[in-house]
Design an enzyme around this catalytic site. Structure first.
Site, PDB file in Angstrom:
ATOM      1  N   ASN A  67      16.461  86.471  13.717  1.00  0.00           N
ATOM      2  CA  ASN A  67      17.878  86.806  13.734  1.00  0.00           C
ATOM      3  C   ASN A  67      18.415  87.081  12.322  1.00  0.00           C
ATOM      4  O   ASN A  67      17.648  87.272  11.393  1.00  0.00           O
ATOM      5  CB  ASN A  67      18.711  85.760  14.475  1.00  0.00           C
ATOM      6  CG  ASN A  67      19.805  86.419  15.309  1.00  0.00           C
ATOM      7  OD1 ASN A  67      20.620  87.164  14.773  1.00  0.00           O
ATOM      8  ND2 ASN A  67      19.805  86.180  16.602  1.00  0.00           N
ATOM      9  N   ARG A  68      19.727  87.093  12.176  1.00  0.00           N
ATOM     10  CA  ARG A  68      20.353  87.641  10.973  1.00  0.00           C
ATOM     11  C   ARG A  68      20.786  86.572   9.972  1.00  0.00           C
ATOM     12  O   ARG A  68      21.177  85.470  10.370  1.00  0.00           O
ATOM     13  CB  ARG A  68      21.582  88.474  11.374  1.00  0.00           C
ATOM     14  CG  ARG A  68      21.202  89.726  12.133  1.00  0.00           C
ATOM     15  CD  ARG A  68      22.405  90.494  12.660  1.00  0.00           C
ATOM     16  NE  ARG A  68      21.966  91.766  13.242  1.00  0.00           N
ATOM     17  CZ  ARG A  68      21.445  91.884  14.473  1.00  0.00           C
ATOM     18  NH1 ARG A  68      21.329  90.830  15.264  1.00  0.00           N
ATOM     19  NH2 ARG A  68      21.050  93.056  14.900  1.00  0.00           N
ATOM     20  N   HIS A 123      15.337  89.326  11.069  1.00  0.00           N
ATOM     21  CA  HIS A 123      13.959  89.063  11.513  1.00  0.00           C
ATOM     22  C   HIS A 123      12.945  89.010  10.370  1.00  0.00           C
ATOM     23  O   HIS A 123      11.836  89.540  10.481  1.00  0.00           O
ATOM     24  CB  HIS A 123      13.540  90.109  12.540  1.00  0.00           C
ATOM     25  CG  HIS A 123      14.282  90.026  13.854  1.00  0.00           C
ATOM     26  ND1 HIS A 123      14.892  88.876  14.301  1.00  0.00           N
ATOM     27  CD2 HIS A 123      14.497  90.972  14.830  1.00  0.00           C
ATOM     28  CE1 HIS A 123      15.445  89.101  15.481  1.00  0.00           C
ATOM     29  NE2 HIS A 123      15.241  90.358  15.824  1.00  0.00           N
ATOM     30  N   HIS A 181       9.371  87.883  20.276  1.00  0.00           N
ATOM     31  CA  HIS A 181      10.284  88.999  20.563  1.00  0.00           C
ATOM     32  C   HIS A 181       9.762  89.934  21.656  1.00  0.00           C
ATOM     33  O   HIS A 181       9.920  91.155  21.576  1.00  0.00           O
ATOM     34  CB  HIS A 181      10.552  89.777  19.272  1.00  0.00           C
ATOM     35  CG  HIS A 181      11.895  90.417  19.203  1.00  0.00           C
ATOM     36  ND1 HIS A 181      12.255  91.489  19.989  1.00  0.00           N
ATOM     37  CD2 HIS A 181      12.984  90.141  18.445  1.00  0.00           C
ATOM     38  CE1 HIS A 181      13.497  91.849  19.695  1.00  0.00           C
ATOM     39  NE2 HIS A 181      13.963  91.040  18.758  1.00  0.00           N
ATOM     40  N   TYR A 196       9.806  92.059  25.012  1.00  0.00           N
ATOM     41  CA  TYR A 196      10.812  92.715  25.847  1.00  0.00           C
ATOM     42  C   TYR A 196      10.287  92.694  27.270  1.00  0.00           C
ATOM     43  O   TYR A 196       9.204  93.238  27.539  1.00  0.00           O
ATOM     44  CB  TYR A 196      10.990  94.178  25.434  1.00  0.00           C
ATOM     45  CG  TYR A 196      11.744  94.406  24.155  1.00  0.00           C
ATOM     46  CD1 TYR A 196      11.199  94.035  22.923  1.00  0.00           C
ATOM     47  CD2 TYR A 196      12.991  95.026  24.156  1.00  0.00           C
ATOM     48  CE1 TYR A 196      11.885  94.260  21.735  1.00  0.00           C
ATOM     49  CE2 TYR A 196      13.681  95.260  22.973  1.00  0.00           C
ATOM     50  CZ  TYR A 196      13.127  94.876  21.771  1.00  0.00           C
ATOM     51  OH  TYR A 196      13.805  95.106  20.604  1.00  0.00           O
ATOM     52  N   GLU A 216      15.091  85.201  23.080  1.00  0.00           N
ATOM     53  CA  GLU A 216      14.492  84.683  21.849  1.00  0.00           C
ATOM     54  C   GLU A 216      15.013  83.276  21.594  1.00  0.00           C
ATOM     55  O   GLU A 216      16.168  83.093  21.232  1.00  0.00           O
ATOM     56  CB  GLU A 216      14.866  85.600  20.685  1.00  0.00           C
ATOM     57  CG  GLU A 216      14.478  87.042  20.899  1.00  0.00           C
ATOM     58  CD  GLU A 216      15.422  88.010  20.182  1.00  0.00           C
ATOM     59  OE1 GLU A 216      15.562  87.925  18.959  1.00  0.00           O
ATOM     60  OE2 GLU A 216      16.036  88.838  20.864  1.00  0.00           O
TER      61      GLU A 216
HETATM   62  C1  BGC Z   1      18.582  91.502  17.876  1.00  0.00           C
HETATM   63  C2  BGC Z   1      19.107  92.892  18.136  1.00  0.00           C
HETATM   64  C3  BGC Z   1      18.135  93.883  17.581  1.00  0.00           C
HETATM   65  C4  BGC Z   1      16.780  93.636  18.210  1.00  0.00           C
HETATM   66  C5  BGC Z   1      15.726  94.547  17.685  1.00  0.00           C
HETATM   67  C6  BGC Z   1      17.251  91.370  18.527  1.00  0.00           C
HETATM   68  O1  BGC Z   1      16.741  90.121  18.260  1.00  0.00           O
HETATM   69  O2  BGC Z   1      19.467  90.529  18.332  1.00  0.00           O
HETATM   70  O3  BGC Z   1      20.357  93.070  17.525  1.00  0.00           O
HETATM   71  O4  BGC Z   1      18.546  95.186  17.822  1.00  0.00           O
HETATM   72  O5  BGC Z   1      16.391  92.322  17.955  1.00  0.00           O
HETATM   73  O6  BGC Z   1      15.724  94.588  16.325  1.00  0.00           O
END
Ligand code: BGC
Length: 397
Positions: free
Chosen positions: A123-124, A149, A224, A226, A361
């Protein structure tokens, strides 16, 4: 867990990785003394073969984990990426339920972290800056204006050392990586171990994360993948029904940095305490949904007494597939694949359109290094970072 999740199978039929090995016993460190070789016996199995080569000639291997229910997980040493995850539907049909690519070249191209281990910080981090013990650190702002990330070459883009194992009730792979002091701007050398374990007959995929450092550093590891439980390439995921065991979430600004508020979900589109389709409210006029272009938010999980919280239940009505998430982490990022836009073509020519996969996540909260009010993500020398998440796959009639 909430009453509405009670229909789902819980310990009687579920090993929950042998009830989480009484607080993440074996698995977290890949304890070799527990390894039992069963070469000639039926059961779960793990194999290793070459997957491809990086441009510098470094070889990348793929591990294939198979269990007694026909579940098959493939993961590569590049980024620890789960390249496929095959599970039965309610009629016994086995499909791949994760997005990704057929070959290494796909994973080396630009893509949004498909299947990968994320670190040092999932995350950020706002503005790519944080202060720790009075010293300021600067990180790449690879998600302008923020750090995302782990930076430009995060744990998703490195080749991990790996060893497979077989135990009496499971098989798996232990990935290890030593992140040098200063890598991607983070302080301290961080030695990381991530173990993927597939249980023999409960369709549980267990993630154990372990790390130690020689200087204080933020750590927030996650996975991560999907998912599309109807099958990779079968369209968007908005029909999946989600139950999230969270009374609160962390609202964000327009750059997806939390304000610091722990806001109640009640009365908002973030209330998933009873099963609700992802698409039911995702396009509502709502400031938070606008910031995320849909769901891209951290949910504050309601804690349970045990070591793991039953965080999420996902149900895909057409195939009957279910996925339960259990975690020791305090939060979970629910990302609805809002930024997928059809520009990536993946496995078997599948075009990944808007919301064709979702991520769950497990994590500490975003921007925690700048939010003293959030649970701390700082690991110090002498401490051990240990956390566990389990994805459980099943079906409903
Ligand atoms: C984030 C998204 C991002 C994605 C791919 C996710 O964990 O929350 O904002 O676009 O990852 O980078």
């Amino acid at each position: 867990m909430q009453a509405q999740l009670r229909y789902h199978r819980i310990p009687e039929t579920l090993s929950l990785f042998a009830f989480s090995m009484l607080h993440f016993g074996c698995g977290a460190e890949g304890d070799r003394s527990q390894v039992i070789q069963r070469d000639e016996q039926p059961g779960a199995a793990v194999t290793r073969e070459e997957f491809g080569e990086l441009t510098d000639g470094t070889s990348v291997d793929v591990f294939t984990l198979t269990n007694m229910d026909g579940m098959v997980v493939r993961a590569i040493t590049y980024g620890g990426i789960i390249t496929s995850l095959r599970v039965p539907d309610r009629d016994g049909q086995i499909d791949d339920v994760v997005l990704g690519f057929d070959d290494l070249a796909g994973y080396l191209s630009e893509h949004p972290y498909f299947g990968a281990i994320i670190g040092r910080y999932g995350n950020r981090i706002a503005g790519g800056r944080f202060t720790l013990d009075g010293q300021e650190y600067t990180l790449a702002t690879n998600n302008d204006p923020n750090h995302l990330h782990g930076g430009i070459t995060g744990f998703d883009k490195v080749v991990w050392q790996a060893e497979s194992f077989e135990r009496d009730d499971s098989v798996g792979v232990v990935f290890t990586y030593s992140s040098a002091a200063g890598e991607e701007g983070y302080p301290g050398k961080l030695d990381v171990r991530v173990t993927y374990t597939l249980t023999e007959n409960a369709n549980e995929l267990v993630f154990d994360y372990y790390a130690v450092t020689d200087a204080p550093t933020p750590v927030n590891l996650t996975q991560h993948s999907y998912f599309n439980l109807a099958g990779d390439g079968s369209g968007n995921v908005v029909g999946h029904e989600l139950t999230i065991n969270a009374d609160h979430y962390t609202p964000v600004d327009s750059t997806l940095i939390p304000s610091g508020e722990i806001a109640p979900v009640v009365g908002t589109p973030f209330d998933f305490r009873t099963a609700t389709a992802i698409g039911a409210r995702i396009d509502q006029e709502d400031e938070q949904l606008r910031h995320g272009s849909g769901y891209d938010h951290n949910f504050v999980l309601n804690r349970s007494d045990g070591p793991l919280t039953h965080a999420v239940l996902v149900y895909e009505p057409q195939t009957g597939r279910t996925m339960d998430v259990y975690t020791a982490e305090p939060g979970i990022q629910f990302y609805a694949g809002n930024f997928l836009d059809g520009s990536i073509t993946g496995k078997a020519g599948n075009v990944y359109g808007h919301r064709s996969g979702f991520c769950l996540e497990t994590q500490h909260f975003p921007d925690s290094p700048n939010k003293p009010e959030f649970p701390s993500t700082i690991l110090r020398p002498g401490e051990e970072y240990r956390t566990r998440t389990i994805y459980v796959f099943g079906v409903r009639p």
